[in-house]
Design a protein around this motif. Sequence first.
Motif, mmCIF file in Angstrom:
data_model
loop_
_atom_site.group_PDB
_atom_site.id
_atom_site.type_symbol
_atom_site.label_atom_id
_atom_site.label_comp_id
_atom_site.label_asym_id
_atom_site.label_seq_id
_atom_site.Cartn_x
_atom_site.Cartn_y
_atom_site.Cartn_z
ATOM 1 N N LYS A 163 5.303 46.353 -6.883
ATOM 2 C CA LYS A 163 5.724 47.346 -5.889
ATOM 3 C C LYS A 163 6.637 46.709 -4.825
ATOM 4 C CE LYS A 163 1.496 50.043 -6.569
ATOM 5 N NZ LYS A 163 2.119 50.895 -7.583
ATOM 6 N N ASP A 164 7.475 45.792 -5.272
ATOM 7 C CA ASP A 164 8.393 45.078 -4.385
ATOM 8 C C ASP A 164 9.754 45.762 -4.467
ATOM 9 O OD1 ASP A 164 9.757 43.258 -2.825
ATOM 10 O OD2 ASP A 164 9.868 41.725 -4.394
ATOM 11 N N VAL A 165 9.930 46.811 -3.658
ATOM 12 C CA VAL A 165 11.148 47.608 -3.735
ATOM 13 C C VAL A 165 11.680 47.878 -2.324
ATOM 14 C CG1 VAL A 165 10.498 48.712 -5.902
ATOM 15 C CG2 VAL A 165 9.850 49.774 -3.734
ATOM 16 N N ARG A 166 12.957 48.231 -2.269
ATOM 17 C CA ARG A 166 13.593 48.653 -1.018
ATOM 18 C C ARG A 166 14.203 50.033 -1.213
ATOM 19 N NH1 ARG A 166 14.791 44.792 3.040
ATOM 20 N NH2 ARG A 166 15.751 46.580 4.077
ATOM 21 N N PHE A 167 14.162 50.839 -0.146
ATOM 22 C CA PHE A 167 14.691 52.191 -0.189
ATOM 23 C C PHE A 167 15.848 52.337 0.792
ATOM 24 C CE2 PHE A 167 10.353 52.593 -1.681
ATOM 25 C CZ PHE A 167 10.454 53.494 -2.735
ATOM 26 N N ALA A 168 16.720 53.287 0.502
ATOM 27 C CA ALA A 168 17.813 53.628 1.418
ATOM 28 C C ALA A 168 18.249 55.048 1.110
ATOM 29 C CB ALA A 168 18.981 52.663 1.269
ATOM 30 N N ILE A 169 18.696 55.755 2.137
ATOM 31 C CA ILE A 169 19.177 57.124 1.964
ATOM 32 C C ILE A 169 20.632 57.077 1.516
ATOM 33 C CG2 ILE A 169 19.600 59.331 3.103
ATOM 34 C CD1 ILE A 169 17.392 58.588 5.093
ATOM 35 N N ALA A 170 20.938 57.745 0.417
ATOM 36 C CA ALA A 170 22.317 57.829 -0.067
ATOM 37 C C ALA A 170 23.084 58.886 0.722
ATOM 38 C CB ALA A 170 22.326 58.155 -1.553
ATOM 39 N N PRO A 171 24.409 58.672 0.908
ATOM 40 C CA PRO A 171 25.188 57.565 0.353
ATOM 41 C C PRO A 171 25.015 56.270 1.135
ATOM 42 C CG PRO A 171 26.595 58.981 1.663
ATOM 43 C CD PRO A 171 25.247 59.648 1.638
ATOM 44 N N VAL A 172 25.184 55.151 0.427
ATOM 45 C CA VAL A 172 25.119 53.852 1.079
ATOM 46 C C VAL A 172 26.484 53.177 0.985
ATOM 47 C CG1 VAL A 172 22.660 53.506 0.630
ATOM 48 C CG2 VAL A 172 24.335 52.713 -1.056
ATOM 49 N N ASN A 173 26.764 52.301 1.960
ATOM 50 C CA ASN A 173 27.979 51.502 1.886
ATOM 51 C C ASN A 173 27.637 50.136 1.285
ATOM 52 O OD1 ASN A 173 26.854 49.915 3.968
ATOM 53 N ND2 ASN A 173 27.844 51.150 5.561
ATOM 54 N N GLU A 174 28.641 49.291 1.165
ATOM 55 C CA GLU A 174 28.415 48.003 0.514
ATOM 56 C C GLU A 174 27.395 47.152 1.271
ATOM 57 O OE1 GLU A 174 30.861 43.937 -0.625
ATOM 58 O OE2 GLU A 174 31.927 45.843 -0.607
ATOM 59 N N LYS A 175 27.451 47.165 2.583
ATOM 60 C CA LYS A 175 26.510 46.379 3.376
ATOM 61 C C LYS A 175 25.072 46.850 3.139
ATOM 62 C CE LYS A 175 25.474 45.072 8.195
ATOM 63 N NZ LYS A 175 24.137 45.707 8.300
ATOM 64 N N GLU A 176 24.872 48.156 3.131
ATOM 65 C CA GLU A 176 23.535 48.710 2.913
ATOM 66 C C GLU A 176 23.033 48.422 1.503
ATOM 67 O OE1 GLU A 176 23.816 52.542 5.938
ATOM 68 O OE2 GLU A 176 24.718 52.634 3.934
ATOM 69 N N ALA A 177 23.946 48.511 0.531
ATOM 70 C CA ALA A 177 23.562 48.222 -0.850
ATOM 71 C C ALA A 177 23.154 46.759 -1.002
ATOM 72 C CB ALA A 177 24.719 48.553 -1.790
ATOM 73 N N ARG A 178 23.889 45.868 -0.361
ATOM 74 C CA ARG A 178 23.560 44.439 -0.445
ATOM 75 C C ARG A 178 22.220 44.157 0.239
ATOM 76 N NH1 ARG A 178 26.694 40.455 -2.181
ATOM 77 N NH2 ARG A 178 28.503 41.874 -2.166
ATOM 78 N N GLU A 179 21.942 44.852 1.325
ATOM 79 C CA GLU A 179 20.663 44.662 2.010
ATOM 80 C C GLU A 179 19.498 45.130 1.152
ATOM 81 O OE1 GLU A 179 21.273 46.743 5.652
ATOM 82 O OE2 GLU A 179 22.198 45.017 6.669
ATOM 83 N N MET A 180 19.723 46.129 0.320
ATOM 84 C CA MET A 180 18.676 46.562 -0.607
ATOM 85 C C MET A 180 18.324 45.444 -1.573
ATOM 86 S SD MET A 180 19.737 50.485 -1.553
ATOM 87 C CE MET A 180 18.244 50.752 -2.539
ATOM 88 N N VAL A 181 19.352 44.735 -2.043
ATOM 89 C CA VAL A 181 19.138 43.655 -3.011
ATOM 90 C C VAL A 181 18.486 42.451 -2.340
ATOM 91 C CG1 VAL A 181 20.249 42.058 -4.610
ATOM 92 C CG2 VAL A 181 21.064 44.423 -4.433
ATOM 93 N N THR A 182 19.032 42.041 -1.222
ATOM 94 C CA THR A 182 18.529 40.832 -0.556
ATOM 95 C C THR A 182 17.205 41.067 0.159
ATOM 96 O OG1 THR A 182 19.799 41.311 1.458
ATOM 97 C CG2 THR A 182 20.873 39.952 -0.229
ATOM 98 N N GLY A 183 16.835 42.321 0.344
ATOM 99 C CA GLY A 183 15.643 42.626 1.121
ATOM 100 C C GLY A 183 14.338 42.589 0.363
ATOM 101 N N ILE A 184 14.359 42.532 -0.975
ATOM 102 C CA ILE A 184 13.091 42.481 -1.697
ATOM 103 C C ILE A 184 12.503 41.067 -1.604
ATOM 104 C CG2 ILE A 184 13.772 44.316 -3.295
ATOM 105 C CD1 ILE A 184 14.226 42.172 -5.427
ATOM 106 N N LYS A 185 11.197 40.977 -1.695
ATOM 107 C CA LYS A 185 10.535 39.685 -1.574
ATOM 108 C C LYS A 185 10.933 38.740 -2.703
ATOM 109 C CE LYS A 185 6.511 41.693 0.754
ATOM 110 N NZ LYS A 185 5.054 41.975 0.652
ATOM 111 N N ALA A 186 11.237 39.319 -3.859
ATOM 112 C CA ALA A 186 11.574 38.498 -5.022
ATOM 113 C C ALA A 186 13.042 38.101 -5.063
ATOM 114 C CB ALA A 186 11.207 39.240 -6.310
ATOM 115 N N TYR A 187 13.790 38.360 -3.990
ATOM 116 C CA TYR A 187 15.217 38.034 -3.999
ATOM 117 C C TYR A 187 15.505 36.575 -4.354
ATOM 118 C CZ TYR A 187 19.962 37.133 -2.478
ATOM 119 O OH TYR A 187 21.274 36.729 -2.443
#
Length: 251
Positions: A163-187
């Motif tokens: 259950k290691d996931v990140r959420f964001a409300i669409a639409p997202v920009n590149e910065k927000e999309a990258r934060e979704m990736v880097t923000g999970i514990k398993a990054y």
Amino acid sequence: MSMKQVDMVFPESGPDRALAAEIFKIARDDGRRALGLESMGILTAYDIPVVKTVFASTEEEAVKAADEVGYPLVMKVISPQISHKSDVGGIRLSLQNEDEVKAAYREMMESIPDKRPDAVIEGFQMQPMLSGGREVIIGMIRDPTFGPMLMFGLGGVYVEILKDVRFAIAPVNEKEAREMVTGIKAYPLLAGARGAKPSDIDALVDAILRVSRLVCDFPGIEEFEINPLMVLEEGKGAFAVDMRLTLKKNW
């Protein structure tokens, strides 16, 4: 299979919305709300790379499809009633030759109805085995208040266990999309922990941006999931292996 590196921006022509709209129209005309890997053209329309997939409905077609895909390969059942194929033994990995394909076909055709008598087996999908990558998931659920909620995390069985996931409300920009990736514990696993080669983070960010565009372009998509999206080493891209989505009623 050739490995192409995806661009970080949409091409000037933009996604092929007409192609995606046609796929949705066909589904609605058929009275179907649940779409699976047979609708990979939706991803293609939005320039999300997909693993080569050939469909087969008979044992003979499965053998021919395997020759087209090449060995080793993965064989998965196609059924509208089966969301998690591994739960019913609907996946066979690393098949090496024609005899193994035939055996896998017969075993699944015999065992799956015992586990899911309600399931209609429409056929099987044949895909090449990808090695050296990591499985991630990109999903979306449409919240009645906030709209399309994007989700990113490790894919396969790990998303439900960790259950290691990140959420964001669409639409997202590149910065927000990258934060979704880097923000999970398993990054760190994706970034190249303990000397491992880093995954193609840019390709993941690009895929999230494209999914964001897709679910905003088509508000009739109620739920959406690419699981797994196989991300390869840095510079080698990420490829959708399986997908499913649900359309709103009366859309």
